[in-house]
Every structure is written in structure tokens, then in C-alpha cells.
Design a protein around this motif. Structure first.
Motif, PDB file in Angstrom:
ATOM      1  N   SER A 187       0.620  -1.157   0.129  1.00  0.00           N
ATOM      2  CA  SER A 187       0.064  -0.129  -0.268  1.00  0.00           C
ATOM      3  C   SER A 187       0.731   1.568   0.196  1.00  0.00           C
ATOM      4  O   SER A 187       2.348   1.177   0.207  1.00  0.00           O
ATOM      5  CB  SER A 187      -0.723  -0.313   0.945  1.00  0.00           C
ATOM      6  N   GLN A 188       0.629   2.388   0.092  1.00  0.00           N
ATOM      7  CA  GLN A 188       0.958   4.139  -0.544  1.00  0.00           C
ATOM      8  C   GLN A 188       1.756   4.189   1.188  1.00  0.00           C
ATOM      9  O   GLN A 188       2.708   4.652   1.425  1.00  0.00           O
ATOM     10  CB  GLN A 188      -0.144   5.155  -0.656  1.00  0.00           C
ATOM     11  N   GLU A 189       0.762   3.484   1.889  1.00  0.00           N
ATOM     12  CA  GLU A 189       1.064   3.980   3.492  1.00  0.00           C
ATOM     13  C   GLU A 189       2.793   2.582   4.212  1.00  0.00           C
ATOM     14  O   GLU A 189       3.147   3.470   4.176  1.00  0.00           O
ATOM     15  CB  GLU A 189      -0.343   3.893   4.662  1.00  0.00           C
ATOM     16  N   GLU A 190       2.682   1.829   3.319  1.00  0.00           N
ATOM     17  CA  GLU A 190       3.737   1.074   3.834  1.00  0.00           C
ATOM     18  C   GLU A 190       4.956   1.321   3.147  1.00  0.00           C
ATOM     19  O   GLU A 190       6.255   1.166   3.551  1.00  0.00           O
ATOM     20  CB  GLU A 190       3.139  -0.297   2.889  1.00  0.00           C
TER      21      GLU A 190
ATOM     22  N   ASP B 297       5.638   4.890   2.324  1.00  0.00           N
ATOM     23  CA  ASP B 297       6.133   5.864   2.902  1.00  0.00           C
ATOM     24  C   ASP B 297       6.599   5.892   3.706  1.00  0.00           C
ATOM     25  O   ASP B 297       7.672   6.499   4.201  1.00  0.00           O
ATOM     26  CB  ASP B 297       4.163   6.350   2.786  1.00  0.00           C
ATOM     27  N   ARG B 298       6.396   4.746   4.224  1.00  0.00           N
ATOM     28  CA  ARG B 298       7.186   4.178   5.923  1.00  0.00           C
ATOM     29  C   ARG B 298       9.177   3.961   5.599  1.00  0.00           C
ATOM     30  O   ARG B 298       9.235   4.104   6.215  1.00  0.00           O
ATOM     31  CB  ARG B 298       7.395   3.579   6.202  1.00  0.00           C
TER      32      ARG B 298
ATOM     33  N   ALA C 205       9.673   4.337  -3.323  1.00  0.00           N
ATOM     34  CA  ALA C 205      10.306   4.956  -1.644  1.00  0.00           C
ATOM     35  C   ALA C 205      11.461   4.642  -1.662  1.00  0.00           C
ATOM     36  O   ALA C 205      11.827   4.228  -2.788  1.00  0.00           O
ATOM     37  CB  ALA C 205       9.565   3.642  -1.489  1.00  0.00           C
TER      38      ALA C 205
ATOM     39  N   THR D 182       8.851  -0.977   6.413  1.00  0.00           N
ATOM     40  CA  THR D 182       8.158  -2.177   5.617  1.00  0.00           C
ATOM     41  C   THR D 182       9.435  -2.759   5.475  1.00  0.00           C
ATOM     42  O   THR D 182       9.584  -2.715   5.061  1.00  0.00           O
ATOM     43  CB  THR D 182       7.762  -1.212   4.530  1.00  0.00           C
TER      44      THR D 182
END
Length: 437
Positions: A74-77, A79-80, A103, A152
């Protein structure tokens, strides 16, 4: 990964997952073209067709699994930030895929990783941290950093999306060579082997999949032979094939291999080195040690054991895999990578030439009188042995108080028969010769 999670992955609809991975990789990974090997076919009596993943982008199959995994995040993963551990090839795959998805990637690599792989990973925009002496120590460091820093973690092999990406190799083999009977695949952590075996048994269950490891990397052999259905970590790993130098394979990859792998065999370091040299000389291809593991298995196809008998009866009583005659088989070894540094390849070439009788070194004590060196040189010239190096040293002679000189000679030869001719000619002239290698 818990046993329940492993069981759920093993029971998934692999066909849909593999097709999804193939679609994701369609415009990213190269569909590497199979290459017939006349020399290997003549040696084995089977038809040998190579799958050259050493020609894949980033020089290894690892791009497939890394990209499939990162494409599923996901985008959230993303971005981390992404972190992984790798001996080199997975590192470049993750760095490439992360760059494509925008990323940031941190790659933890063992300190023994060849510089060519470190530099190539950094060139793709990733941050490299050299931690640990072997992959397993690097992996533990990366997993801890992921937990404490919220990154991630992308496991190099014990991950369903990663190994499904690797399985696309088998889909290409089945498409390009539907007559294939056997696929030889190197085993390190098991991601490539598990993905290939899963794909083959999903789409062409009649095709045999044979896993191959170096003799000094015993984790898979111990795990299969234990009969416990659990991974048994090796106490140590001793192999020049750093891409498959893994002490503890993955629980998920082992479960899939237990279910889908047909045969298993080990190969020697000498056999690996000889195949690297053969690929250079006969096919003009650079293959790293891990990439040559499956090729080396062509020398020991009569020693492939059935995985089911290995699990049931142990190593001593395992049964040889039941197969048709060689002239009825179409064998595809997977050349998993070609990332090898020049220092290593020089050493491998020398070892390969020595083992094939292409280089010999001998020592002989001579009287310290004029003409002795010329006599040795004439014998070698008459037999067309090309001198690579000479060392004429009176201080090394065991009998230096009797005016003797030790002559050490390294020569290029044409094989074992040629070496024997040289030794016989020297003995006939009265020289006492000590062959070093």
C-alpha cells in the motif's frame, strides 16, 4: 511467520496469484530467452536448455520477486520506507523496485558481500548498511530495525509475494519449452525453488523439479532428512556461492518445497567452479557461483534422491529419483544470476582450470649447473606446454648444502592426459618431480 499463516499460504489459489505476478512483471522484468547447450546435451545424453536469469535486469532473478512484493504494498507501507537483508541480488531487485515505486530502500548486506553488488545497489539509490558476517545475521539486524523504526520489511525469500514473483520463471519455461521434463533450481533460502515448484505443479504437474545445493550448505538436506516437517538450521555454511549461503531456510519456502519438490541433490565446489568456466568458454556468459549450482547438478543426475524418500527414510536410505532414460529427458537448469566480481571470477577460473587439468604446477630440484633450466624448458616446449610462471630459487632446495636449486614451474596444459605426458617425460630424464597441483 506462524504455522497457521504458512498453512494458509500453502492452500491459496496459486494459479491466480501467479498470473497476477506475471501481469505485474510484464513491462518490468525481461522474459529471458531459453538457450540450447550443445556441449551439455552431449555430456548428459539429454537435451539441455538453459534459462539464463543471469541476463535479467539487475543480473539476477531476484528482481521478479522483489518487484512483485513491492507492487503489492500500500502507499502507506511505501511511505514508511522499505528495509531488507540480502547477499546482493535481492538487494538490487528491491532497490530497483523501490525506485520505480518512489519509495526509499535500506539494504542490510553481509560484510562479505562482493563490492560489485554493494556498488550496484547504491547506484540504484538505496542506502546500504554492512552488518553481520553471513546473511542470517544481516536479516536479524534488518528485522530488528524494521520493528524499532517502523519500516516495511521485505524478506528476501520467506514471503509469499516474493516467491510467487520468482515462480514466473517457471511460467516462462513452460510457455517456451512445453516439452520440458525436468527443471533444476538452486536452493538457498528457498524462495526461487518454492516459487518454481509451486508454479510447475500448478500448471504442469508432470514436470519434475529438482533442488540443488552446494555440499557445504546443508540446511535443506538436514531439514528434509529430519522427517520433522520443520526447518533445521545448519550450524555453519561453507561455500563460495554466497547467493545460496543460508543457514536457515524459510518456514514457508520449506513447506512449499516439501509439498512440491520432486528431487534433491548436492554439488561440490569444484563442480560449481568448472561450470562457471565452461559458461565463459563455451557460451560466452558470466554466471556467478550460485547461478552455476543448477548447472553443476548435470554432473550428478544419477545421485538425485527423491524428496519423499529422503523425508521418510533419512539420508542413508533415501532412494534415487525414478526417471526415464536420459535421451528421453529435456532438462532446464536455471542460471539464477551473473553478479560476480572480477577478483572472484579470476580465482574461480583458476580453480576451474586446475580441476580440469588446464593448469599444473610442479617443483623439481636441479643441480646448480648451467643448462639444467634449458633442459626443462626444452622438454616443456617439445610437449607444447605453455609456461606461465617460473621460480628458480636455490634457497628453497631441501638439499641446498649439496649445490641444488629448486625450480617451481606453472604451465598451461590441455588436460589430464597432457599432464601425464609431461610428468612421464621429466621422469624419463631422471628428474624427481613433485606435483603441487
Amino acid at each position: 511467520m506462524t504455522p497457521e499463516e504458512i498453512s494458509a499460504y500453502v492452500q491459496r489459489d496459486h494459479a491466480d496469484d501467479l498470473k497476477t505476478a506475471s501481469e505485474r512483471l510484464q513491462s518490468v522484468a525481461r522474459h529471458t530467452q531459453l538457450e540450447e547447450s550443445q556441449i551439455l546435451s552431449e555430456r548428459t545424453g539429454a537435451r539441455v536448455v538453459m534459462k539464463p536469469e543471469n541476463l535479467q535486469k539487475t543480473g539476477s532473478f531476484k528482481l521478479r520477486g522483489a518487484y512483485n512484493k513491492i507492487a503489492s504494498l500500500s502507499q502507506e507501507e511505501l511511505d514508511r520506507g522499505i528495509i531488507t537483508a540480502s547477499a546482493g541480488n535481492h538487494a538490487q531487485g528491491v532497490a530497483y523496485a523501490a525506485r520505480e515505486r518512489g519509495a526509499h530502500a535500506t539494504i542490510v548486506m553481509p560484510r562479505i558481500t562482493p563490492p560489485i553488488k554493494v556498488d550496484a545497489t547504491r547506484a540504484l539509490g538505496a542506502t546500504v548498511a554492512l552488518e553481520g558476517d553471513v546473511f542470517d545475521e544481516s536479516s536479524a539486524y534488518a528485522a530488528h530495525a524494521a520493528r524499532t523504526q517502523g519500516l516495511t520489511f521485505v524478506h528476501p525469500f520467506n514471503d509469499y509475494e516474493v516467491l510467487t514473483g520468482q515462480g514466473t520463471i517457471a511460467m516462462e519455461i513452460l510457455e517456451d519449452c512445453p516439452e520440458v521434463t525436468d527443471i533444476l533450481v538452486p536452493l538457498g533460502g528457498g524462495g526461487l525453488g518454492a516459487g518454481v515448484a509451486m508454479a510447475v505443479k500448478t500448471f504442469a504437474p508432470h514436470v519434475r523439479v529438482i533442488g540443488v545445493t552446494p555440499e557445504g550448505s546443508v540446511a535443506f538436506q538436514q531439514s528434509f532428512a529430519s522427517g520433522t516437517h520443520n526447518v533445521q538450521a545448519a550450524s555453519a555454511v561453507h561455500t563460495a556461492a554466497e547467493g545460496v549461503a543460508v543457514r536457515e531456510p524459510g518456514g514457508l519456502t520449506f513447506a512449499l518445497l516439501e509439498k512440491y519438490l520432486d528431487g534433491f541433490v548436492t554439488v561440490s565446489e569444484r563442480e560449481i567452479s568448472e561450470m562457471i568456466l565452461l559458461m565463459l568458454e563455451k557460451h560466452k556468459m558470466v554466471v556467478e557461483a550460485a547461478g552455476a549450482v543448477s548447472l553443476a547438478a548435470l554432473n550428478v543426475l544419477d545421485k538425485v534422491v527423491s524428496v519423499s524418500s529422503l523425508e521418510a527414510q533419512g539420508l542413508e536410505n533415501a532412494e534415487i529419483l525414478d526417471v526415464p532414460p536420459m535421451n528421453e529427458r529435456v532438462i532446464v537448469p536455471i542460471l539464477s544470476g551473473g553478479n560476480i566480481d572480477t577478483v572472484t571470477i579470476g580465482a574461480v577460473i583458476q580453480r576451474g582450470m586446475i580441476s580440469r587439468g588446464r593448469i599444473m604446477q610442479f617443483g623439481v630440484e636441479l643441480p646448480d649447473t648451467p643448462g639444467q633450466l634449458a633442459l626443462i624448458a626444452q622438454i616443456l616446449a617439445d610437449l607444447r606446454a605453455n609456461v606461465i610462471e617460473l621460480n628458480h630459487d636455490q634457497f628453497k632446495a631441501q638439499s641446498h648444502y649439496t649445490n641444488a636449486v629448486l625450480l617451481e614451474v606453472t604451465v598451461e596444459t590441455n588436460g589430464p592426459d597432457h599432464i601425464q605426458q609431461i610428468m612421464d617425460a621429466l621422469h624419463m630424464k631422471g628428474f624427481r618431480v613433485n606435483r603441487v597441483y
